[in-house]
Scaffold this active site. Structure first.
Site, short mmCIF file in Angstrom:
data_model
loop_
_atom_site.label_atom_id
_atom_site.label_comp_id
_atom_site.label_asym_id
_atom_site.label_seq_id
_atom_site.Cartn_x
_atom_site.Cartn_y
_atom_site.Cartn_z
N CYS A 99 0.86 -1.18 0.00
CA CYS A 99 0.00 0.00 0.00
C CYS A 99 0.90 1.23 0.00
O CYS A 99 2.02 1.19 0.54
CB CYS A 99 -0.89 0.00 1.23
SG CYS A 99 -2.15 1.28 1.22
N CYS A 104 2.34 2.39 3.23
CA CYS A 104 3.55 1.70 3.70
C CYS A 104 4.80 2.44 3.23
O CYS A 104 5.76 2.64 3.98
CB CYS A 104 3.60 0.27 3.16
SG CYS A 104 2.17 -0.75 3.55
N ASP A 118 2.31 12.37 -39.40
CA ASP A 118 3.23 12.81 -40.44
C ASP A 118 3.12 11.78 -41.57
O ASP A 118 2.96 10.59 -41.30
CB ASP A 118 4.66 12.84 -39.86
CG ASP A 118 5.70 13.00 -40.94
OD1 ASP A 118 5.56 13.93 -41.75
OD2 ASP A 118 6.64 12.19 -40.98
#
Length: 743
Positions: free
Chosen positions: A58, A61, A438
Site C-alpha cells: 500500500c 507503507c 506525419d
C-alpha cells in the site's frame, strides 16, 4: 502555408543540399519537451543508491518507510515508491547493512540494486508465511477448543498466540509509523486487534489479525507479480556470450564485454548485447523489444538488439552498447521510471485518502465518547463500534486503485513494443479524440519508388540510361530510387562528365558531347524548353501523387520519370483499427502537394489532410485542431517532427528501438518502425481508464456500505477487516486484468 510543394522533413523539391536542415532547431525543441513531460516523482540526484523493497502492499507503507528513513541523521534524501517497490537514498556514507537493518525494523526487506541490468533473485518471505500459518493454526485450534468443555482460558491463550504470531510484523511496522507521525493500516489494525482483546473479544481480535495477515500476503504477492512483469524481461537476454578472440571463442559474462568486442551468436540462441552484424545473415525475432510478431531478416550492417532471438544463420556481431545501455535495459529503466510518476487520478485519490483517514479517526473518537455519555448504550458497545470505524478508516483499496492499474497497463504496453512514459500519458492516451500523422516515413514507407517512365521519341531504356548516368552521384532518395529502378531493369549507365548539382532544382551532365538535365518541371521552364505539350500529362501524374523528374536538353524534353512514396502495408489496417477503438478523426500532415495528399488520404482512410506544410506549419495545424476542441495526438519520427510532437497533447514517436532521442523525448514510443501497435496503445489506455474508475467506485461503495452497517450493529470487526482486505485484493486482481490484454 507555402504554395511550393515541400517534402516531409525538410527537403524542398529534388536534390536539396541537406537531408536535415532543421536539425539544430529540433535539438533545441527536444530537450525542453522532455523536461516538461517529467514530473520528477521518485527521482533523486545521480548519487542516489537504489534498493528494492519487498513487502509493501500500500502507498501508506511507502510513506511510513520514507518518513522513518528520513528521521535517520545520516540520510540526506530519500524517496520510496510503492508502484515499483524501489527506494532511492542519498546518505553520508550509511552502509548497506545499516539501511537494510532500518528497513527491516519498519517491517520490510530490502536489497541494493547494483545496476539497472542486475538480475534479481526471487526473494521468498518464508518468515511471513510461517507467521501467517501459525496465526491461522492457533486461531482454528482455539475455536475448536472453545466448542469443548475445556476451560475458557485455554482457548483465550490460543487466541492470544494467534494475535501475537500474526500481529508481530504489523505491530512492529505500526511502532515505526507512529514514530514517523504516520497513521497507516498497520497502526489502525494493531489498535483494532488490541482493542478487541481489551474488551474480551479474543476470537474477534485473532480473526482480525489473521485476515489482515493473509490479506497482506495475497496483496503483496499480486503486486509483486505486476512489478515483475517488466523486470523479468531482463531474463530474456543471456548472462553470457561467446566472444571472438583471434580464431578462438571465449565464454564471458556480458558485464565483462566492452564496446567493439565481437561476439558470435549461433542459430537458436538469444542475442546477449546490442550490436551491428559483421558477418552472416539470419532471421531475428525482435518481439521482446519491438513487439513485432514476425521475425525480421538481418544481414551485415544491420543493427540487432539484446534479448532478440537468432532463428537461423550464425552471426558475428560487433558490440555497440554496454550491458547497462542496451535497448532492453533502457526499456526496463524507462518503464520503471514511468511507473513511478503519478497520474492525475492517482494524485487526486491520494489527496482524498489523506483527508478521509483523519476524518474517520476523529469520528471514531466521537463514537467512543458521546453516545455512552448520552445514555445511548454501553461504553463497551460503542468502543467496539469505534474499533470497526478504525478498520474502515483504512483506505487501502482506494489508494491502490490507480497505481496498480497504471503499472499493469504500462507493463503490458512495454511487453508489446510500446513505451508509455508515465501515468499522465497513459490517461491522456485514453482521452485522445484525434490523431495527426506525419505522412513520409509514418503512413508511407519514406522510400520513393519509380511508378512510371514516360518516353517521347526515345525508348524507355535510353531515358533510364541517361537518368542513371546523372543520378548515380547523388545520395538524394529520389535519385537513389531512379538508380535502383534502372539496375532492376538491367540498364547500364553511360560515360559522362562535367557533373553538376543544381541545388533545389536537379542535376546536369555532359554525355556524348551533349549537355543533359534531370530535374523537376520548373527547371526546364527556367531553361526555356517548350513544355506546352507536356502540361496536361504533368498535371495528371502529379494529381496521382507522383513527383516528376524530367529528362532532356535545353531544347528538347526526352521523357519523364514518375516517382512516388508507397503506402506501408499495415497503414490501412492500423487506421481502421484506430477508428474501431474510438478515435473520431485521423489527420495527415504533409509537405507534399494537395494532389499527393488527396491520393494518400483516399488510399489509407485518412479523414482529413493538411498539405504543402513546412515543419513550422505542422505546429500551426496541430494548434488548429486543438482550437477545434479536440484532444490531439501527433505521430512522427521523433526528430523532424519534434516541434509538432511537443505541441500536441500527446507526442508519439516511431522506431524508438534504434533511436535514443525518440526513447528519451516522446510521451509514447512505438519501438518498431510501424503503426501496428498504435491501436493496442489506445485500447490498453482506454481499458486502464475504465478499470481505474471501476476500482475507485468499488472502493468507495464498499467503504460507505461498511460505515452504514456499523451503527445498526450488523457489521462485526472481522467482517470489517474482510471488507477492507478483500476490497483491496479485488481491486488488485481487477487491475491485473490489464496484464492479459492482447494486442
Amino acid at each position: 502555408m507555402s504554395n511550393q510543394p515541400k517534402q516531409d522533413g525538410c527537403c524542398s523539391g529534388h536534390h536539396c543540399s541537406s537531408e536535415h536542415t532543421h536539425a539544430a532547431k529540433i535539438l533545441t525543441v527536444l530537450e525542453p519537451a522532455a523536461a516538461s513531460t517529467a514530473d520528477g516523482a521518485g527521482v533523486l540526484s545521480a548519487q542516489a543508491i537504489v534498493y528494492r523493497v519487498h513487502g509493501m502492499d500500500c502507498s501508506s507503507c511507502a510513506k511510513s518507510l520514507e518518513r522513518h528513513m528520513r528521521s535517520l541523521p545520516a540520510v540526506k534524501e530519500v524517496s520510496v515508491n510503492f508502484s515499483t517497490g524501489k527506494m532511492q537514498l542519498v546518505s553520508d556514507g550509511l552502509p548497506d547493512e545499516a539501511v537494510i537493518r532500518e528497513v527491516a525494523k519498519a517491517g520490510y526487506s530490502a536489497k541494493r540494486l547494483e545496476r539497472r541490468t542486475a538480475r534479481e533473485a526471487v526473494q521468498k518471505d518464508r518468515a511471513g508465511t510461517v507467521l501467517t500459518s501459525l496465526s491461522g493454526a492457533f486461531l482454528a485450534l482455539g475455536f475448536l477448543v472453545s466448542l469443548t468443555s475445556v476451560p475458557v482460558w485455554v482457548s483465550t491463550i490460543l487466541y492470544a498466540l494467534s494475535i501475537i504470531s500474526g500481529g508481530l510484523r504489523p505491530a512492529r511496522s505500526a511502532v515505526y509509523a507512529i514514530k514517523s507521525k504516520s497513521l497507516d493500516m498497520n497502526v489502525l489494525m494493531s489498535v483494532a486487534a488490541l482493542g478487541a482483546a481489551l474488551i474480551g473479544e479474543w476470537l474477534e481480535g485473532a480473526t482480525v489479525v489473521w485476515l489482515f495477515s493473509i490479506g497482506n500476503f495475497l496483496q503483496t504477492k499480486s503486486i509483486e507479480k505486476t512489478r515483475d512483469s517488466i523486470r523479468n524481461l531482463m531474463d530474456l537476454a543471456p548472462p553470457e556470450a561467446w566472444v571472438k578472440k583471434g580464431d578462438s571463442l571465449t565464454r564471458m559474462s556480458v558485464e565483462e564485454i566492452g564496446v567493439g568486442d565481437v561476439i558470435v551468436v549461433k542459430p537458436g540462441e538469444k542475442i546477449p548485447l546490442d550490436g551491428e552484424i559483421l558477418f552472416g545473415h539470419s532471421s531475428v525475432n525482435q518481439a521482446p523489444i519491438t513487439g513485432e510478431s514476425i521475425p525480421v531478416d538481418k544481414q551485415a550492417g544491420d543493427a540487432v538488439f539484446a534479448g532478440s532471438v537468432n532463428e537461423s544463420g550464425a552471426l558475428e556481431i560487433k558490440v555497440t552498447k554496454l550491458v547497462e545501455d542496451t535497448a532492453i535495459a533502457r526499456i526496463i529503466h524507462l518503464v520503471e521510471e514511468a511507473q513511478e510518476k503519478k497520474a492525475p487520478t492517482q494524485a487526486f485519490v491520494d489527496r482524498f485518502a489523506a483527508m478521509y483517514t483523519p476524518i474517520v479517526l476523529v469520528l471514531a473518537l466521537l463514537v467512543i465518547v458521546f453516545p455512552p455519555l448520552l445514555g445511548m448504550g454501553t461504553w463497551g458497545e460503542w468502543f467496539y463500534k469505534a474499533l470497526e470505524l478504525l478498520v474502515v478508516a483504512c483506505p487501502c483499496a482506494l489508494v491502490i486503485s490507480t497505481p496498480v492499474a497504471i503499472v499493469s497497463a504500462i507493463g503490458n504496453a512495454a511487453r508489446n513494443g510500446v513505451l508509455i512514459k508515465g501515468g499522465t500519458f497513459l490517461e491522456r492516451a485514453g482521452a485522445i479524440e484525434a490523431i495527426a500523422f506525419d505522412k513520409t516515413g509514418t503512413l508511407t514507407e519514406g522510400k520513393p519508388r519509380v511508378t512510371q517512365v514516360v518516353a517521347a521519341g526515345e525508348t524507355e531504356e535510353a531515358i533510364l540510361a541517361i537518368a542513371r548516368t546523372m543520378e548515380e552521384r547523388s545520395s538524394h532518395p529520389i535519385a537513389q530510387a531512379i538508380v535502383a529502378y534502372a539496375r532492376e531493369k538491367q540498364v547500364a549507365a553511360l560515360a559522362g562528365e562535367d557533373f553538376q548539382t543544381l541545388v533545389g532544382k536537379g542535376v546536369q551532365a555532359t554525355i556524348h558531347g551533349e549537355v543533359y538535365y534531370a530535374g523537376k518541371p520548373a527547371l526546364f521552364a527556367e531553361l526555356g524548353a517548350d513544355m506546352s505539350a507536356w502540361q496536361e500529362q504533368i498535371a495528371a501524374l502529379q494529381a496521382e501523387g507522383n513527383t516528376l523528374i524530367v529528362i532532356g536538353t535545353r531544347k528538347k524534353l526526352l521523357g519523364m520519370i514518375a516517382v512516388a512514396d508507397t503506402i506501408r502495408e499495415i497503414t490501412v489496417g492500423a487506421i481502421s483499427k484506430l477508428k474501431a477503438a474510438g478515435i473520431s478523426e485521423i489527420i495527415m500532415l504533409t509537405g507534399d502537394n494537395a494532389g499527393t495528399a488527396q491520393k494518400v488520404a483516399a488510399q489509407t482512410g485518412v479523414d482529413r489532410y493538411f498539405a504543402e506544410l513546412l515543419p513550422q506549419d505542422k505546429v500551426d495545424a496541430v494548434k488548429k485542431l486543438q482550437q477545434e476542441g479536440k484532444v490531439v495526438a501527433m505521430v512522427g519520427d521523433g526528430i523532424n517532427d519534434a516541434p509538432a510532437l511537443a505541441t500536441a497533447d500527446l507526442g508519439i514517436a516511431m522506431g524508438g528501438a534504434g533511436t535514443d532521442t525518440a526513447m528519451e523525448t516522446a510521451d509514447i514510443v512505438l519501438m518498431a518502425d510501424n503503426l501496428e501497435k498504435l491501436p493496442h496503445t489506445v485500447r490498453i489506455s482506454r481499458k486502464a481508464l475504465v478499470i481505474i474508475k471501476q476500482n475507485i467506485w468499488f472502493s468507495i461503495v464498499v467503504k460507505l456500505a461498511a460505515l452504514v452497517l456499523i451503527f445498526p450493529g450488523w457489521l462485526t470487526l472481522w467482517l470489517a477487516v474482510l471488507s477492507d482486505t478483500g476490497a483491496a485484493l479485488l481491486v488488485i486482481l481487477n487491475s491485473m486484468r490489464l496484464l492479459r490484454v492482447k494486442s
